[in-house]
Motif scaffolding. Structure first.
Motif, PDB file in Angstrom:
ATOM      1  N   GLY A 133      32.905  17.305  12.459  1.00  0.00           N
ATOM      2  CA  GLY A 133      33.278  16.092  11.748  1.00  0.00           C
ATOM      3  C   GLY A 133      32.144  15.618  10.875  1.00  0.00           C
ATOM      4  N   THR A 134      32.449  15.203   9.658  1.00  0.00           N
ATOM      5  CA  THR A 134      31.442  14.673   8.744  1.00  0.00           C
ATOM      6  C   THR A 134      31.715  13.219   8.403  1.00  0.00           C
ATOM      7  N   GLY A 135      32.767  12.640   8.972  1.00  0.00           N
ATOM      8  CA  GLY A 135      33.103  11.249   8.713  1.00  0.00           C
ATOM      9  C   GLY A 135      32.621  10.349   9.838  1.00  0.00           C
ATOM     10  N   ARG A 136      33.438   9.347  10.166  1.00  0.00           N
ATOM     11  CA  ARG A 136      33.082   8.400  11.219  1.00  0.00           C
ATOM     12  C   ARG A 136      33.265   9.002  12.603  1.00  0.00           C
ATOM     13  N   TRP A 137      34.090  10.044  12.708  1.00  0.00           N
ATOM     14  CA  TRP A 137      34.427  10.623  14.000  1.00  0.00           C
ATOM     15  C   TRP A 137      34.337  12.135  13.937  1.00  0.00           C
ATOM     16  N   LEU A 138      34.205  12.735  15.103  1.00  0.00           N
ATOM     17  CA  LEU A 138      34.492  14.152  15.220  1.00  0.00           C
ATOM     18  C   LEU A 138      36.001  14.339  15.297  1.00  0.00           C
ATOM     19  N   LYS A 139      36.480  15.515  14.922  1.00  0.00           N
ATOM     20  CA  LYS A 139      37.911  15.767  15.048  1.00  0.00           C
ATOM     21  C   LYS A 139      38.338  15.703  16.502  1.00  0.00           C
ATOM     22  N   ARG A 140      37.479  16.090  17.405  1.00  0.00           N
ATOM     23  CA  ARG A 140      37.783  15.989  18.831  1.00  0.00           C
ATOM     24  C   ARG A 140      38.045  14.537  19.230  1.00  0.00           C
TER      25      ARG A 140
END
Length: 336
Positions: free
Chosen positions: A101-108
Motif C-alpha cells: 500500500g502506498t496510500g493511507r492504508w495497506l490493502k490488507r
C-alpha cells in the motif's frame, strides 16, 4: 526471542491495533451514517413468497403474480417476505499482493475493514456469518523481501507461476461475539509469500450447497479473470454476490519517481523500473486500465455487485455510499 517469534508478535500487535480502530469506526460511525435497519450490504425486499395484491403504478413487473392475474383478470403482484435469518459467507483472499500500500492504508487493512463492515451489517437478528480464507503457501521462486522508495513492498507481474495457497474455513455462526472472533481470525491470518487460488476459494462457497444467502468475495482480483470468473457465475446462480475489490493507486498509474526496485511478493521477482520514462508510464496505465476493465466485465457477466475500495480514500464513506446506492436501486425496482 528469535526473529520469527518477534515477527509473529509484531503481526499480532498490528492486528490488535487495527481491530481497536475498526471497533470505533464501524460500530459508532457506520451506525450513525446509515440510518435504518440494513439486513446487509445487499438489502432487498426478500425472497420468500407472500400474499398477492393488486398492481400499482411503479411496482416491479418482475413480481407479477400471473396465476392470480389470470383468475381475477386484474393485474396482481406477489409480495415477498424477507428471511429472518440471513446466512452470509465471505471468500477472503489474503495473497501476498495484499501486503502492499502506498496510500493511507495497506490493502490488507482494507480487507480487514471490509470484513468488519460486512459482519456489522449482517450479524443482526440472529444472522450467521462464516468465511473461507485463502493465503499463499509460504514458498516462492526467489527473494521474499524488498522495498520500493515508497517504503512499501511493491509488486510486478513478472516471475514464475506461484503455487496455490492454503485455505482456512471458519464456520458460520450467529452473534456479535462470534462475528468478532471471525474478524480476529481474519486479521490474525499470516500473509505468506505466494498466491492463493481465487477460483478454488470462490468455489468453496458452492460446496456444500446452501440455502439462498449473501456471498461476499474480497480480493484485489489480480488473478486472471478466467481463473475465478466461472466459479463466481456459478455462485451467483443461487446467492446474491458482492465483489469487494481493493486497489492501490500505484497499481493504476506509476508515479514519476525515478528508478524503483520493485519486488513481487507473490513470486519474489525483482526488477528495476525507470519510472521517469513517460512512455513506460503511459503503457503501464493503459495495461492497468485494460486489466481493471476485464475485471469489471467479468463481474458484470456474473451479475455481482461491485464495490471498489482504494488505499488512498475514505473506505468507510465508500461503503456508506455503496449501501445507500444499493438501497435506492432496490426501491426503484432495479437489481444493480
Amino acid at each position: 526471542m528469535d526473529a520469527s517469534a518477534a515477527g509473529t508478535g509484531a503481526t499480532a500487535a498490528r492486528a490488535e491495533a487495527v481491530l481497536s480502530r475498526l471497533q470505533l469506526l464501524v460500530t459508532r460511525k457506520l451506525d450513525g451514517l446509515l440510518q435504518g435497519d440494513y439486513v446487509g450490504l445487499l438489502p432487498g425486499p426478500g425472497s420468500e413468497a407472500g400474499e398477492s395484491r393488486e398492481y400499482r403504478p411503479g411496482d416491479d413487473v418482475r413480481r407479477m403474480d400471473w396465476p392470480v392475474t389470470a383468475r381475477t383478470t386484474t393485474p396482481h403482484v406477489r409480495r415477498t417476505v424477507a428471511d429472518r435469518e440471513l446466512e452470509t459467507w465471505l471468500a477472503v483472499d489474503l495473497s501476498a499482493s495484499l501486503d502492499f500500500g502506498t496510500g493511507r492504508w495497506l490493502k490488507r487493512d482494507l480487507v480487514v475493514a471490509a470484513v468488519a463492515a460486512v459482519a456489522h451489517l449482517t450479524v443482526r437478528g440472529g444472522n450467521r456469518i462464516g468465511a473461507v480464507v485463502g493465503t499463499g503457501t509460504g514458498t516462492t521462486a526467489g527473494p521474499t523481501a524488498g522495498r520500493s522508495r515508497f517504503g512499501r513492498r511493491a509488486r510486478t507481474a513478472a516471475g514464475p507461476e506461484p503455487t496455490p495457497g492454503a485455505v482456512r474455513r471458519l464456520p458460520a455462526r450467529s452473534g456479535r461475539k462470534e462475528a468478532h472472533g471471525l474478524l480476529r481470525a481474519v486479521a490474525g491470518t499470516e500473509i505468506r509469500p505466494g498466491r492463493s487460488d481465487l477460483g478454488a476459494l470462490v468455489d468453496m462457497l458452492n460446496r456444500p450447497p446452501r440455502r439462498r444467502g449473501v456471498a461476499v468475495v474480497i480480493s484485489d482480483f489480480l488473478a486472471p479473470p478466467q481463473q475465478w470468473g466461472r466459479p463466481l457465475r456459478k455462485l451467483a446462480v443461487r446467492h446474491d454476490v458482492l465483489a469487494i475489490e481493493v486497489v492501490d493507486p500505484v497499481e493504476l498509474e506509476l508515479p514519476d519517481a525515478g528508478v524503483l526496485e520493485l519486488v513481487d511478493p507473490e513470486t519474489g521477482g525483482l526488477h528495476e523500473v525507470q519510472t521517469a520514462d513517460p512512455r513506460l508510464r503511459r503503457r503501464y496505465a493503459e495495461a492497468a486500465a485494460a486489466g481493471r476493465a476485464a475485471i469489471d466485465a467479468e463481474l458484470r457477466a456474473a451479475g455481482a455487485a461491485h464495490l471498489r475500495l482504494r488505499t488512498d480514500s475514505d473506505w468507510l464513506l465508500d461503503i456508506v455510499r455503496f449501501v445507500a446506492a444499493q438501497r435506492h436501486a432496490r426501491t426503484r425496482g432495479t437489481t444493480r
